[in-house]
Scaffold this active site. Structure first.
Site, mmCIF file in Angstrom:
data_model
loop_
_atom_site.group_PDB
_atom_site.id
_atom_site.type_symbol
_atom_site.label_atom_id
_atom_site.label_comp_id
_atom_site.label_asym_id
_atom_site.label_seq_id
_atom_site.Cartn_x
_atom_site.Cartn_y
_atom_site.Cartn_z
ATOM 1 C CB SER A 183 -0.949 -0.045 1.203
ATOM 2 O OG SER A 183 -1.914 0.963 1.133
ATOM 3 C CG ASP A 279 -11.136 -3.607 -0.018
ATOM 4 O OD1 ASP A 279 -9.926 -3.792 0.177
ATOM 5 O OD2 ASP A 279 -11.814 -4.323 -0.770
ATOM 6 C CG HIS A 313 -5.636 -1.862 -0.114
ATOM 7 N ND1 HIS A 313 -4.889 -1.532 -1.209
ATOM 8 C CD2 HIS A 313 -5.069 -1.202 0.930
ATOM 9 C CE1 HIS A 313 -3.919 -0.697 -0.862
ATOM 10 N NE2 HIS A 313 -4.015 -0.495 0.431
#
Length: 334
Positions: A183, A279, A313
C-alpha cells in the site's frame, strides 16, 4: 479485512469523509515494543542514537532511535537469516515497508497471517529491514508539519540505510539491495527505487499506487489529507497548492526510465469489497495506477512482472513468497 473496519472508519472520519481519495493500508496490528535488556549488538551512527533495543530473539532484532529527522522515536525490526550468527557470510538485504493507518508500524509484517515475515523467510539467505514510516508518512519529507520534524525520507535513506550497512553484514551495493512494500509502503518502495536509482536492484509494490497524478491527483490529495489528519497536525506532504517539482520527483509514473535494469514486481486486486468504501476506493485506484504504470514500462521496453488477483487491498502471502524468490534470484548471493 473485516478486523480493520473500525480502524478504517476512524481514519475516514478523521479526514472528514473524503470520498474520492486514495486510502492508506490494511494489514497488521499495532503492538507494544519489546522490553530492552540485552547488550546492544549495534552502535550509534549516521544521525541515529539507540534509545531502546532487544536482541534476545536470534532472528528478530529490535531498535528504537532518537533522530533529528523525526519528532518522536521511530523503531526498526531487523530480521536475520537463521544462520547469521554462525555462518560469517555477508547477505543481501530487503527493505520492507508497511502501509498507512493507525494500525500500521514497523511490526506490521510480523503480525500477518500464515506466520508473517518470519515464516516466509525461514531458511532464506536474506536480511529484512522493516522500519517505521509513520501513520501517514508517505515515505516523504513533508512540505509542512505542525507536530515537529517528520522527515521519513531522510530517516530511511540518509540515516537508516547507512546505519544498517555499518552494523550488519550486508552488501552495500546496487546488487545487494531490494525494496518492497504494501500500500503506502509499496508507493514508498517504487519512489525510493527511482529517486535513489543506484541503490536498489529489485522493487516490489504489493497493492502500492505508482501514479500520483491520475484521476485529478487522487493519491496526492489523499497523501495531503491523510498526513494532515494523522501525522502533521494540519501540515501537508506536497503543499497546497502542490509543490509540482516534488510531485514529479516522487511520481513513479514520471520516472519510468529509472526502473531500467531493475527487477520490477507489481500486484493489485481486481475485486475489492463493494460495500467497504475504504477497500473499494483503495484498490480501484491502485489497479488503475498499476495498469497505467505497466503500460509506460511496456512502451519503454522495461521488463516487469505483474499480477492481478481476486480480492481487494491486503497482502497476499503466496504472491509475497513468489516475490521473495524473485528478489533472491536477482540479488547477489550470500
Amino acid at each position: 479485512m473485516s478486523e480493520h473496519h473500525s480502524t478504517r472508519r476512524s481514519i475516514l472520519k478523521a479526514v472528514g469523509g473524503v470520498s474520492a481519495a486514495m486510502a492508506l493500508g490494511g494489514a497488521g496490528v499495532l503492538a507494544s515494543a519489546p522490553a530492552a535488556h540485552a547488550a546492544a549488538a549495534a552502535g550509534d551512527g549516521s544521525g541515529l542514537r539507540i534509545v531502546e533495543h532487544n536482541e534476545d530473539d536470534p532472528r528478530m532484532w529490535y531498535y528504537r532511535f532518537a533522530t533529528d529527522a523525526i519528532g518522536w522515536q521511530p523503531a526498526v525490526n531487523v530480521l536475520l537469516p537463521d544462520d547469521y550468527h554462525t555462518s560469517g557470510r555477508t547477505y543481501p538485504v530487503l527493505y520492507l515497508f508497511h502501509g498507512g493507518g493507525t494500525d500500521q508500524d514497523f511490526m506490521s509484517w510480523d503480525r500477518l497471517p500464515e506466520g508473517g515475515i518470519r515464516a516466509w523467510t525461514a531458511g532464506k539467505p536474506v536480511i529484512v529491514v522493516m522500519p517505521d514510516g509513520g501513520h501517514a508518512g508517505w515515505y516523504s519529507n513533508p512540505v509542512s508539519s505542525n507536530t515537529g520534524p517528520r522527515d521519513w525520507e531522510t530517516f530511511h535513506m540518509a540515516q537508516l540505510l547507512p546505519w544498517i550497512e555499518s552494523n550488519f553484514r550486508t552488501y552495500a551495493e546496487f546488487d545487494g539491495r531490494a525494496v518492497a512494500g504494501f500500500s503506502m509502503g509499496g508507493f514508498g518502495a517504487l519512489k525510493y527505487a527511482a529517486k535513489y536509482h543506484g541503490h536498489f536492484a529489485s522493487v516490489s509494490a504489493h497493492s502500492g499506487p505508482p501514479s500520483l497524478r491520475r484521476d485529478l491527483g487522487a493519491v496526492v490529495h489523499w497523501a495531503n489529507v491523510s498526513a494532515g489528519a494523522l501525522d502533521l497536525g494540519g501540515g501537508t506532504i506536497y503543499g497546497v497548492p502542490w509543490d509540482e517539482a516534488r510531485v514529479s520527483a516522487d511520481n513513479p509514473a514520471e520516472n519510468v526510465e529509472r526502473y531500467r535494469n531493475k527487477r520490477v514486481f507489481l500486484v493489485a486486486g481486481t475485486s475489492p469489497n463493494p460495500v467497504d468504501p475504504f477497500d473499494l476506493l483503495n484498490e480501484t485506484e491502485v489497479l488503475a495506477g498499476q495498469r497505467e504504470f505497466r503500460g509506460l514500462l511496456d512502451n519503454a521496453g522495461i521488463r516487469h512482472e505483474w499480477h492481478e488477483e481476486p480480492g481487494g487491498h491486503f497482502v497476499r502471502p503466496e504472491r509475497f513468497r513468489g516475490d521473495l524468490e524473485g528478489i533472491l534470484a536477482r540479488l547477489r548471493k550470500a
